[in-house]
Design a protein around this motif. Structure first.
Motif, PDB file in Angstrom:
ATOM      1  N   HIS A  45     -18.792  10.718  -0.553  1.00 39.96           N
ATOM      2  CA  HIS A  45     -19.926  11.010   0.327  1.00 39.96           C
ATOM      3  C   HIS A  45     -21.208  11.194  -0.484  1.00 39.96           C
ATOM      4  O   HIS A  45     -22.286  10.694  -0.100  1.00 39.96           O
ATOM      5  CB  HIS A  45     -19.639  12.259   1.151  1.00 39.96           C
ATOM      6  N   ASP A  46     -21.102  11.880  -1.613  1.00 36.47           N
ATOM      7  CA  ASP A  46     -22.286  12.192  -2.428  1.00 36.47           C
ATOM      8  C   ASP A  46     -22.704  11.042  -3.337  1.00 36.47           C
ATOM      9  O   ASP A  46     -23.821  11.028  -3.844  1.00 36.47           O
ATOM     10  CB  ASP A  46     -22.012  13.429  -3.298  1.00 36.47           C
ATOM     11  N   PHE A  47     -21.802  10.080  -3.537  1.00 33.60           N
ATOM     12  CA  PHE A  47     -22.069   9.010  -4.499  1.00 33.60           C
ATOM     13  C   PHE A  47     -23.185   8.090  -3.999  1.00 33.60           C
ATOM     14  O   PHE A  47     -23.114   7.552  -2.887  1.00 33.60           O
ATOM     15  CB  PHE A  47     -20.795   8.196  -4.742  1.00 33.60           C
ATOM     16  N   PRO A  48     -24.223   7.855  -4.797  1.00 29.63           N
ATOM     17  CA  PRO A  48     -25.395   7.086  -4.347  1.00 29.63           C
ATOM     18  C   PRO A  48     -25.219   5.585  -4.530  1.00 29.63           C
ATOM     19  O   PRO A  48     -25.876   4.960  -5.377  1.00 29.63           O
ATOM     20  CB  PRO A  48     -26.503   7.626  -5.255  1.00 29.63           C
ATOM     21  N   TYR A  49     -24.349   4.988  -3.743  1.00 25.56           N
ATOM     22  CA  TYR A  49     -24.120   3.546  -3.880  1.00 25.56           C
ATOM     23  C   TYR A  49     -25.238   2.768  -3.191  1.00 25.56           C
ATOM     24  O   TYR A  49     -25.477   2.930  -1.988  1.00 25.56           O
ATOM     25  CB  TYR A  49     -22.768   3.154  -3.284  1.00 25.56           C
ATOM     26  N   TYR A 105       0.813  -1.226   0.000  1.00 27.69           N
ATOM     27  CA  TYR A 105       0.000   0.000   0.000  1.00 27.69           C
ATOM     28  C   TYR A 105       0.847   1.278   0.000  1.00 27.69           C
ATOM     29  O   TYR A 105       0.293   2.378   0.067  1.00 27.69           O
ATOM     30  CB  TYR A 105      -0.910   0.015   1.228  1.00 27.69           C
ATOM     31  N   ASP A 106       2.154   1.147  -0.090  1.00 28.72           N
ATOM     32  CA  ASP A 106       3.027   2.306   0.087  1.00 28.72           C
ATOM     33  C   ASP A 106       2.733   3.445  -0.882  1.00 28.72           C
ATOM     34  O   ASP A 106       2.848   4.625  -0.522  1.00 28.72           O
ATOM     35  CB  ASP A 106       4.497   1.896  -0.056  1.00 28.72           C
ATOM     36  N   ASP A 107       2.404   3.118  -2.127  1.00 33.00           N
ATOM     37  CA  ASP A 107       2.248   4.156  -3.151  1.00 33.00           C
ATOM     38  C   ASP A 107       0.810   4.588  -3.385  1.00 33.00           C
ATOM     39  O   ASP A 107       0.535   5.395  -4.279  1.00 33.00           O
ATOM     40  CB  ASP A 107       2.849   3.666  -4.471  1.00 33.00           C
ATOM     41  N   VAL A 108      -0.123   4.040  -2.602  1.00 33.01           N
ATOM     42  CA  VAL A 108      -1.529   4.403  -2.793  1.00 33.01           C
ATOM     43  C   VAL A 108      -1.711   5.898  -2.537  1.00 33.01           C
ATOM     44  O   VAL A 108      -1.305   6.429  -1.499  1.00 33.01           O
ATOM     45  CB  VAL A 108      -2.437   3.589  -1.853  1.00 33.01           C
ATOM     46  N   LEU A 109      -2.305   6.580  -3.500  1.00 28.54           N
ATOM     47  CA  LEU A 109      -2.505   8.026  -3.408  1.00 28.54           C
ATOM     48  C   LEU A 109      -3.559   8.340  -2.349  1.00 28.54           C
ATOM     49  O   LEU A 109      -4.682   7.836  -2.430  1.00 28.54           O
ATOM     50  CB  LEU A 109      -2.956   8.580  -4.763  1.00 28.54           C
ATOM     51  N   PRO A 110      -3.213   9.151  -1.353  1.00 24.57           N
ATOM     52  CA  PRO A 110      -4.209   9.502  -0.327  1.00 24.57           C
ATOM     53  C   PRO A 110      -5.394  10.243  -0.942  1.00 24.57           C
ATOM     54  O   PRO A 110      -5.256  10.968  -1.929  1.00 24.57           O
ATOM     55  CB  PRO A 110      -3.426  10.408   0.628  1.00 24.57           C
ATOM     56  N   ALA A 111      -6.543  10.062  -0.360  1.00 27.15           N
ATOM     57  CA  ALA A 111      -7.734  10.746  -0.845  1.00 27.15           C
ATOM     58  C   ALA A 111      -7.702  12.218  -0.464  1.00 27.15           C
ATOM     59  O   ALA A 111      -7.342  12.573   0.663  1.00 27.15           O
ATOM     60  CB  ALA A 111      -8.979  10.088  -0.270  1.00 27.15           C
ATOM     61  N   SER A 112      -8.072  13.067  -1.412  1.00 25.21           N
ATOM     62  CA  SER A 112      -8.171  14.495  -1.136  1.00 25.21           C
ATOM     63  C   SER A 112      -9.551  14.802  -0.546  1.00 25.21           C
ATOM     64  O   SER A 112     -10.449  13.957  -0.541  1.00 25.21           O
ATOM     65  CB  SER A 112      -7.978  15.292  -2.431  1.00 25.21           C
ATOM     66  N   GLU A 113      -9.722  16.009  -0.086  1.00 25.99           N
ATOM     67  CA  GLU A 113     -11.043  16.415   0.419  1.00 25.99           C
ATOM     68  C   GLU A 113     -12.087  16.330  -0.686  1.00 25.99           C
ATOM     69  O   GLU A 113     -13.235  15.942  -0.449  1.00 25.99           O
ATOM     70  CB  GLU A 113     -10.974  17.834   0.989  1.00 25.99           C
ATOM     71  N   ALA A 114     -11.686  16.704  -1.908  1.00 21.73           N
ATOM     72  CA  ALA A 114     -12.616  16.619  -3.037  1.00 21.73           C
ATOM     73  C   ALA A 114     -12.989  15.167  -3.321  1.00 21.73           C
ATOM     74  O   ALA A 114     -14.149  14.861  -3.638  1.00 21.73           O
ATOM     75  CB  ALA A 114     -11.997  17.268  -4.271  1.00 21.73           C
ATOM     76  N   ASP A 115     -12.012  14.255  -3.220  1.00 20.28           N
ATOM     77  CA  ASP A 115     -12.289  12.828  -3.421  1.00 20.28           C
ATOM     78  C   ASP A 115     -13.303  12.330  -2.400  1.00 20.28           C
ATOM     79  O   ASP A 115     -14.272  11.629  -2.735  1.00 20.28           O
ATOM     80  CB  ASP A 115     -11.011  11.996  -3.286  1.00 20.28           C
ATOM     81  N   LEU A 116     -13.084  12.684  -1.144  1.00 24.23           N
ATOM     82  CA  LEU A 116     -13.965  12.220  -0.077  1.00 24.23           C
ATOM     83  C   LEU A 116     -15.370  12.793  -0.222  1.00 24.23           C
ATOM     84  O   LEU A 116     -16.362  12.127   0.099  1.00 24.23           O
ATOM     85  CB  LEU A 116     -13.373  12.580   1.284  1.00 24.23           C
ATOM     86  N   GLN A 117     -15.452  14.010  -0.728  1.00 29.21           N
ATOM     87  CA  GLN A 117     -16.779  14.602  -0.951  1.00 29.21           C
ATOM     88  C   GLN A 117     -17.530  13.862  -2.042  1.00 29.21           C
ATOM     89  O   GLN A 117     -18.739  13.627  -1.940  1.00 29.21           O
ATOM     90  CB  GLN A 117     -16.647  16.083  -1.310  1.00 29.21           C
ATOM     91  N   VAL A 118     -16.787  13.472  -3.105  1.00 29.20           N
ATOM     92  CA  VAL A 118     -17.405  12.687  -4.176  1.00 29.20           C
ATOM     93  C   VAL A 118     -17.930  11.367  -3.629  1.00 29.20           C
ATOM     94  O   VAL A 118     -19.049  10.944  -3.940  1.00 29.20           O
ATOM     95  CB  VAL A 118     -16.395  12.439  -5.325  1.00 29.20           C
TER      96      VAL A 118
END
Length: 460
Positions: free
Chosen positions: A267-271, A252-265
């Motif tokens: 949150h809003d995503f209707p799964y 997992y070393d290179d996994v790109l951390p989630a940005s605030e914009a990513d987390l908002q997406v």
């Protein structure tokens, strides 16, 4: 009447012709190992591009499938790049198709059923038909467009990758654009169009263990080493029991951390997890995840699956043996910024460290690196506004498409190229399965949506 209105009216007046052209493209059995079908599709696509006012160019690839490019200059200095592929997966067993003829498009219940109609010929042709509508209605485009279509995406894009590496400047010229619209998108069951902000990566490996020259009778099980047990133990060393976290050191070393914009997406995503559970017959998801955590696992975590296991030839009947060979196929789906070559090195090192030097590891097929486009890119706002003019429901933003693709080939040429996915596919389109399908209304709306997007650049 404005130019945009003329183009939209053209779609309504000529939609039946567009559908007929798409069904003819679906008749080309353009899957790997069928050169005649691939050749037929290349010819058809070039003819259809010409009918839309474009001049296609064929780019041969030695021992591979040619790329096809085309472009038209528009009124805006901005350029949209359309990436698609003309190859499809094999049809599978024809008896599993309702019409028993996967390459004969069958229109029923408001949908077209055919192999490749959604993945990816519908995704390709709605763009071609949008360009044709604008050109035939007005004689010019509001924005410059480029097409780049490859012929072996379903087998990990080896031809396009080799072409890009051998013709660096040419590939950069073909792919220079302000935005790349990826192969497809989707419209969900509620009628909401989706905008995808990235493409996952993938890599697969075959693991094989050999412990003896041949199988031996089961009565020797206390003395003869078992290839099947050896492989089971090796596989068990790849995941943590309970958490199912991948145990490969540094994975997992290179996994790109989630940005605030990513987390908002997210949150809003209707799964719809309840629907997914019911449709798959699941009692729970991995680690009992639900809600926000479930969406994070799906979209932000890489995954490892044992896609196949084989030992002992149990299909040959009851055999009380100690198998001397055992085989497994591993499939990794990667997230930004993981690299398949790095994952391979870490997999091999992990098996060695765990004492499994005897496990043979072989890369299976090609591989692709994941890419992500920041969801707060200005194109998103443009796409949302354009969608409001076509769809009854608001646009859904998806952090990334969950399937893999060769987007990193484009990012190698243009590191800052924003890549978004839009298109007419539906959430029950049966990609790679019998009765692959595409909704007629979704197809028409996608054409109109792209026209709206293109005209949004007129006063940009």
């Amino acid at each position: 009447m404005t130019d945009k209105e003329k183009a939209l009216r053209y779609v309504d007046e000529h939609f039946d012709e567009m559908v007929a052209e798409l069904t003819r493209a679906c008749a080309c059995a353009s899957f790997a190992g069928n050169p005649a079908g691939l050749d037929a599709m290349r010819t058809a696509l070039q003819d259809d591009l010409k009918s839309s006012g474009l001049t296609p160019t064929l780019h041969p690839v030695e021992d591979g499938n040619a790329l096809i490019s085309a472009g038209l200059s528009g009124d805006s200095p901005r350029t949209l790049l359309f990436y698609n592929h003309y190859d499809v997966v094999e049809p599978g067993k024809t008896e599993h198709w309702t019409n028993k003829a996967p390459f004969k498009a069958d229109i029923r219940g408001g949908k077209i059923y055919a192999r490749g109609v959604s993945d990816d010929k519908g995704g390709l042709y709605f763009r071609l038909h949008a360009v044709r509508a604008m050109m035939n209605a007005n004689g010019h485009l509001p924005v410059s467009v480029k097409f780049l279509v490859e012929g072996d995406e379903e087998t990990a894009s080896p031809s396009m990758t080799r072409f890009a590496q051998a013709n660096t400047e040419k590939f950069k010229e073909l792919t220079k654009a302000d935005v790349c619209l990826w192969e497809n998108g989707r419209v969900d069951a509620a009628g909401r169009p989706w905008l995808r902000c990235g493409v996952r990566g993938a890599v697969a490996f075959d693991l094989r263990v050999t412990t003896a020259k041949s199988d031996v009778h089961g009565r020797m099980g206390a003395a003869a080493p078992s290839a099947s047990w050896r492989l089971i133990w090796a596989l068990a060393a790849l995941k943590e029991i309970g958490t199912e976290k991948i145990a490969i050191d540094g994975f997992y070393d290179d996994v790109l951390p989630a940005s605030e914009a990513d987390l908002q997406v997210l949150h809003d995503f209707p799964y719809d997890e309840a629907h997914t559970k019911k449709s798959l017959g699941l009692k729970s998801f991995v680690r009992g995840a639900t809600g926000e955590e479930l969406k994070r696992q799906i979209y932000l975590e890489p995954s490892l699956s044992v896609c196949g296991l084989e030992a002992g030839e149990v299909h040959n009947g009851v055999r009380g043996i100690v198998p001397h060979t055992a085989y497994a196929r591993l499939g990794f789906y990667l997230v930004a910024n993981q690299d398949p070559a790095d994952i391979e090195a870490k997999l091999r090192a992990h098996l060695r460290q765990q004492g499994f030097d005897d496990v043979e590891v072989t890369r299976c097929g090609g591989a692709s690196r994941p890419v992500r486009t920041r969801p707060d890119h200005p194109f998103r706002a443009r796409a949302v506004i354009a969608a409001k003019n076509v769809y009854a429901q608001p646009m859904v933003v998806e952090l990334t498409q969950l399937g893999a693709g060769p987007a990193a080939v484009f990012r190698d040429a243009w590191p800052d190229l924003p890549i978004f996915g839009i298109g007419p596919a539906n959430t029950s389109g049966n990609h790679h399965a019998p009765d692959e399908n595409l909704g007629l209304e979704d197809y028409k709306n996608s054409i109109k949506y792209l026209i709206e997007l293109c005209y949004s650049y007129v006063r940009d």
